[in-house]
Design a protein around this motif. Structure first.
Motif, PDB file in Angstrom:
ATOM      1  N   GLY A  55     -26.946  -7.339  12.949  1.00 12.35           N
ATOM      2  CA  GLY A  55     -26.248  -7.842  12.022  1.00 12.35           C
ATOM      3  C   GLY A  55     -26.825  -7.552  10.520  1.00 12.35           C
TER       4      GLY A  55
ATOM      5  N   ALA B 162     -16.332  -8.616  10.747  1.00 13.77           N
ATOM      6  CA  ALA B 162     -17.605  -9.702  10.036  1.00 13.77           C
ATOM      7  C   ALA B 162     -16.733 -11.054   9.771  1.00 13.77           C
ATOM      8  CB  ALA B 162     -17.967  -9.439   9.755  1.00 13.77           C
TER       9      ALA B 162
ATOM     10  N   SER C 142     -20.252 -12.538  18.741  1.00 14.19           N
ATOM     11  CA  SER C 142     -21.521 -11.961  19.140  1.00 14.19           C
ATOM     12  C   SER C 142     -20.797 -10.724  18.994  1.00 14.19           C
ATOM     13  CB  SER C 142     -22.493 -12.266  20.346  1.00 14.19           C
ATOM     14  OG  SER C 142     -22.481 -13.511  20.245  1.00 14.19           O
TER      15      SER C 142
ATOM     16  N   TYR D  65     -16.089 -18.646  14.625  1.00 15.34           N
ATOM     17  CA  TYR D  65     -16.906 -19.500  14.613  1.00 15.34           C
ATOM     18  C   TYR D  65     -16.918 -20.695  14.053  1.00 15.34           C
ATOM     19  CZ  TYR D  65     -21.439 -21.380  14.263  1.00 15.34           C
ATOM     20  OH  TYR D  65     -22.896 -21.938  13.712  1.00 15.34           O
TER      21      TYR D  65
ATOM     22  N   ALA E  18     -21.071  -4.948  12.526  1.00 13.21           N
ATOM     23  CA  ALA E  18     -22.030  -4.553  11.669  1.00 13.21           C
ATOM     24  C   ALA E  18     -22.248  -2.638  12.561  1.00 13.21           C
ATOM     25  CB  ALA E  18     -23.261  -5.154  12.330  1.00 13.21           C
TER      26      ALA E  18
ATOM     27  N   LEU F  51     -26.559 -11.741  14.977  1.00 16.50           N
ATOM     28  CA  LEU F  51     -26.813 -11.875  13.682  1.00 16.50           C
ATOM     29  C   LEU F  51     -28.115 -10.739  12.959  1.00 16.50           C
ATOM     30  CD1 LEU F  51     -26.162 -16.159  12.647  1.00 16.50           C
ATOM     31  CD2 LEU F  51     -24.530 -13.677  11.687  1.00 16.50           C
TER      32      LEU F  51
ATOM     33  N   ILE G  79     -22.159 -17.400   7.850  1.00 14.09           N
ATOM     34  CA  ILE G  79     -22.252 -17.684   9.748  1.00 14.09           C
ATOM     35  C   ILE G  79     -23.841 -18.515   9.656  1.00 14.09           C
ATOM     36  CG2 ILE G  79     -22.290 -17.193  12.441  1.00 14.09           C
ATOM     37  CD1 ILE G  79     -20.248 -15.130  11.097  1.00 14.09           C
ATOM     38  N   ASP G  80     -25.077 -17.167   9.868  1.00 20.49           N
ATOM     39  CA  ASP G  80     -26.179 -18.343  10.156  1.00 20.49           C
ATOM     40  C   ASP G  80     -26.636 -20.002   9.655  1.00 20.49           C
ATOM     41  OD1 ASP G  80     -28.538 -17.792  11.146  1.00 20.49           O
ATOM     42  OD2 ASP G  80     -29.403 -16.572   9.925  1.00 20.49           O
TER      43      ASP G  80
ATOM     44  N   ILE H 147     -18.726  -9.563  15.661  1.00 21.11           N
ATOM     45  CA  ILE H 147     -20.513  -9.219  15.054  1.00 21.11           C
ATOM     46  C   ILE H 147     -21.192  -8.392  15.691  1.00 21.11           C
ATOM     47  CG2 ILE H 147     -22.643 -10.035  14.194  1.00 21.11           C
ATOM     48  CD1 ILE H 147     -21.675 -12.596  14.739  1.00 21.11           C
TER      49      ILE H 147
ATOM     50  N   ALA I  48     -14.974 -12.549  12.838  1.00 15.06           N
ATOM     51  CA  ALA I  48     -15.991 -13.449  14.124  1.00 15.06           C
ATOM     52  C   ALA I  48     -16.319 -14.787  13.458  1.00 15.06           C
ATOM     53  CB  ALA I  48     -17.280 -12.675  13.535  1.00 15.06           C
ATOM     54  N   SER I  49     -16.679 -14.661  11.546  1.00 15.22           N
ATOM     55  CA  SER I  49     -16.679 -15.592  11.168  1.00 15.22           C
ATOM     56  C   SER I  49     -15.740 -17.041  12.084  1.00 15.22           C
ATOM     57  CB  SER I  49     -16.986 -15.438   9.455  1.00 15.22           C
ATOM     58  OG  SER I  49     -16.688 -16.474   9.009  1.00 15.22           O
TER      59      SER I  49
ATOM     60  N   LEU J  77     -22.349 -12.548   6.544  1.00 11.87           N
ATOM     61  CA  LEU J  77     -23.406 -13.113   8.524  1.00 11.87           C
ATOM     62  C   LEU J  77     -24.401 -14.170   8.107  1.00 11.87           C
ATOM     63  CD1 LEU J  77     -24.518  -9.420   9.027  1.00 11.87           C
ATOM     64  CD2 LEU J  77     -22.134 -11.212  10.188  1.00 11.87           C
TER      65      LEU J  77
END
Lengths: 131, 89
Positions: free
Chosen positions: B9, A51, A10, A58, A17, B6, B53-54, A13, A54-55, B50
């Motif tokens: 973001g 980002a 989190s 995850y 952003a 997210l 990920i979602d 991300i 983060a991916s 993003l």
């Protein structure tokens, strides 16, 4: 997924952003193209890197396997951002015809406009404007 | 928590895309517009990641990689065209 990993994803991300937002804000706020060039090539690339990390974290937490795609995208973006900035700056300088450049202080002018005496002597006259 | 991050973001990157769109329309010179499109491509890559990920799938990484290559090559080709009046000499 453990809580620490979720927190890290989190945070990455959100930080990525914010960096992308700052990079695009700089593109609107900064006065001329040469300073505008700094915002997207540095802040936005860093944000996309955040980002992507983060991916990676995850999918490491949910699938248990480290995916290599993100490293590929990060590597490619970090490799191409300076090349893009250099080319945009060079095209801008040539479109302006070198107006506003300070003197070099050396024996010859800026190397993107004229060749140095050594290379001009060794090259044939027709090939001095490559680039 | 990841869902809220997210959401933030998506919001931030969308506002960034709007800023880029403003520069694309307002930019005084051609190179301003090229730079705006290049930044838009990078922001769209972030948006795709993003979304990946979602949705919890990894099929979107190929799209992001292709878009990265396509954006870089188109920017280089346009700069080359402005510099030399030709792309492949």
């Amino acid at each position: 997924m453990p809580f620490v990993l979720e927190l890290a994803v989190s945070l990455l991300i959100v930080i990525g952003a914010v960096f992308m937002l700052v990079g695009s804000l700089g593109m609107v706020k900064l006065p001329d193209l040469m300073s505008r060039l700094h915002a997207p090539t540095k802040a936005t690339t860093l944000g996309v890197g955040g980002a992507l990390i983060a991916s990676m974290l995850y999918f490491l937490g949910t699938d248990g396997a480290l995916s290599i795609h993100e490293v590929l995208i990060t590597f490619f973006l970090f490799l191409t951002a300076p090349v893009t900035a250099h080319l945009v700056a060079k095209a801008h300088l040539h479109a302006q015809g070198g107006a506003g450049l300070p003197p070099t202080g050396g024996g010859c002018g800026w190397s993107t406009f004229e060749s140095t005496p050594e290379t001009a002597a060794s090259e044939s006259p027709s090939s001095h404007n490559k680039g | 928590m990841i869902a809220n991050a997210l959401l933030f973001g998506y919001f931030a990157v969308s506002v960034a895309l709007l800023f880029n769109l403003w520069r694309l329309f307002a930019g005084p010179s051609v190179m301003d517009r090229v730079l705006a499109v290049d930044t838009m491509v990078i922001n769209v890559i972030a948006l795709i990641i993003l979304y990946g990920i979602d949705r919890h799938t990894s099929v979107y990484f190929e799209a992001a990689l292709l878009l990265a290559m396509f954006g870089f090559i188109s920017t280089v080709a346009f700069c080359r065209f402005v510099l030399r009046g030709d792309i492949i000499e």
